[in-house]
Design a protein around this motif. Structure first.
Motif, PDB file in Angstrom:
ATOM      1  N   THR A  34      -8.095   3.292   7.362  1.00  0.00           N
ATOM      2  CA  THR A  34      -8.529   2.069   6.689  1.00  0.00           C
ATOM      3  C   THR A  34     -10.042   1.916   6.805  1.00  0.00           C
ATOM      4  OG1 THR A  34      -6.416   1.037   7.273  1.00  0.00           O
ATOM      5  CG2 THR A  34      -8.192  -0.428   6.557  1.00  0.00           C
TER       6      THR A  34
ATOM      7  N   GLY B  34      -1.795  -4.059   2.908  1.00  0.00           N
ATOM      8  CA  GLY B  34      -1.810  -3.038   3.949  1.00  0.00           C
ATOM      9  C   GLY B  34      -0.890  -3.478   5.075  1.00  0.00           C
TER      10      GLY B  34
ATOM     11  N   VAL C 126       0.839  -1.199   0.000  1.00  0.00           N
ATOM     12  CA  VAL C 126       0.000   0.000   0.000  1.00  0.00           C
ATOM     13  C   VAL C 126       0.874   1.249   0.000  1.00  0.00           C
ATOM     14  CG1 VAL C 126      -0.203   0.154   2.520  1.00  0.00           C
ATOM     15  CG2 VAL C 126      -2.042   1.076   1.074  1.00  0.00           C
TER      16      VAL C 126
ATOM     17  N   TYR D 259      -1.027  -5.388  -3.197  1.00  0.00           N
ATOM     18  CA  TYR D 259      -0.593  -4.242  -2.404  1.00  0.00           C
ATOM     19  C   TYR D 259      -1.060  -4.453  -0.967  1.00  0.00           C
ATOM     20  CZ  TYR D 259      -0.201  -2.221  -7.057  1.00  0.00           C
ATOM     21  OH  TYR D 259       0.114  -2.007  -8.368  1.00  0.00           O
TER      22      TYR D 259
ATOM     23  N   THR E 276       0.964   3.372  -3.011  1.00  0.00           N
ATOM     24  CA  THR E 276      -0.228   4.108  -3.424  1.00  0.00           C
ATOM     25  C   THR E 276      -0.598   5.265  -2.503  1.00  0.00           C
ATOM     26  OG1 THR E 276      -1.765   2.666  -2.200  1.00  0.00           O
ATOM     27  CG2 THR E 276      -1.130   1.970  -4.426  1.00  0.00           C
TER      28      THR E 276
ATOM     29  N   GLY F 172      -5.687   2.447   0.577  1.00  0.00           N
ATOM     30  CA  GLY F 172      -5.016   3.134  -0.518  1.00  0.00           C
ATOM     31  C   GLY F 172      -5.929   3.723  -1.586  1.00  0.00           C
TER      32      GLY F 172
ATOM     33  N   PRO G 239      -5.207  -4.268  -4.562  1.00  0.00           N
ATOM     34  CA  PRO G 239      -5.067  -3.766  -3.205  1.00  0.00           C
ATOM     35  C   PRO G 239      -5.673  -4.759  -2.207  1.00  0.00           C
ATOM     36  CG  PRO G 239      -6.101  -2.128  -4.650  1.00  0.00           C
ATOM     37  CD  PRO G 239      -6.146  -3.453  -5.347  1.00  0.00           C
TER      38      PRO G 239
ATOM     39  N   ASP H 263      -5.771  -4.074   1.259  1.00  0.00           N
ATOM     40  CA  ASP H 263      -5.411  -3.084   2.277  1.00  0.00           C
ATOM     41  C   ASP H 263      -6.603  -2.522   3.033  1.00  0.00           C
ATOM     42  OD1 ASP H 263      -6.694  -1.559   0.378  1.00  0.00           O
ATOM     43  OD2 ASP H 263      -4.962  -0.353  -0.182  1.00  0.00           O
TER      44      ASP H 263
END
Length: 272
Positions: free
Chosen positions: A233, A199, A154, A197, A157, A271, A265, A267
């Motif tokens: 988040t 988190g 993350v 990606y 991004t 992101g 992602p 995450d």
């Protein structure tokens, strides 16, 4: 064993090499791939932990082995690919997971720390792509096509303070993924290349990051640093190893057969 979503035998008959597979995210990904039916080679510099992880996978009935792998060394890659193929009977999945993170404000940047991140995160990923594509393409050592999943972050991004160097290297992983997917498709290699990606996950690396941003004066405590991430988040929690591992299994499976060049992602929405 970490619990993951039931994927039954969606990877039965496939063979994976997982870099940085001795612990943390890599270990969870190796476990999830094995649970989905894949034979798994653990590639890592951590000899004791890597062999223990391979032993653990074998205890569950999976076919698994360990290879000593420095992802920055091309000779190591050649040996890792050859050993995966010879010991486990194939090579059609690569998880480019090995990575390092060094926290620093830009005003305090250590050139050697940045070079290490560039070597491991960027060069290591690039060499993995090189040798996976060569081995998996028609006429290669394995020659059956396959899937590569690069582990970005993350951090590629978002603009989070203290991780400029790490963010830059993980942004490079994103670009490597997309170019590799394009080259593989255009040249008929039969290899899908994607990235995830992640988190923040409270592995050793994640916990170190939280402590380091406190040491850099960005937060008053580790709890405050973690709380700030959770607040950013939408799903309101940190990620788990299983969250990341399940995404990797999906991208390696036939359920993702028309997905390449994508960055997924994982995450919790951080992101977006």
């Amino acid at each position: 064993m970490r619990q993951t979503t039931d994927t039954s035998s969606c990877l039965q008959g496939r063979t994976a090499l997982v870099t940085g597979g001795a612990r943390g995210l890599g270990a969870g990904m190796a476990q999830a791939l094995a649970a989905a039916g894949a034979a798994v080679m653990i590639g890592d510099l951590l000899e004791t932990e890597g062999r223990q992880m391979a032993d653990l996978l074998r205890e569950t009935g999976a076919r698994a082995a360990f290879v000593h792998l420095d992802v920055t060394d091309e000779a190591h890659w050649l040996a890792a690919v050859a050993n995966t193929h010879s010991q486990l009977g194939g090579f059609d999945i690569l998880i480019n997971n090995a990575g390092v993170e060094e926290t620093a404000l830009l005003t305090e940047l250590d050139p050697e720390a940045l070079r290490r991140m560039l070597d491991v995160n960027v060069l290591g990923t690039a060499l993995g792509l090189k040798h996976a594509l060569r081995a998996m393409r028609p006429g290669g050592l394995a020659g059956q096509g396959g899937a590569v999943v690069n582990v970005a972050s993350v951090a590629a991004t978002i603009a989070f303070p203290g991780i400029a160097g790490y963010s830059a290297t993980k942004s490079a992983v994103d670009r490597l993924t997309r170019v590799a997917a394009m080259e593989s498709g255009r040249l008929g290699h039969g290899v899908r290349v994607n990235a995830i990606y992640p988190g923040l996950v409270p592995t050793n690396m994640g916990q170190k990051l939280a402590a380091d941003v406190v040491d850099a004066g960005l937060f008053l405590s580790v709890d405050a640093a973690v709380g700030a991430i959770v607040q950013q988040t939408p799903l309101g929690r940190l990620g788990t190893v299983a969250d990341m591992a399940d995404a990797v299994v999906f991208l390696c499976s036939d359920a993702a057969r028309f997905i390449t060049g994508a960055g997924l992602p994982v995450d919790g929405g951080m992101g977006m």
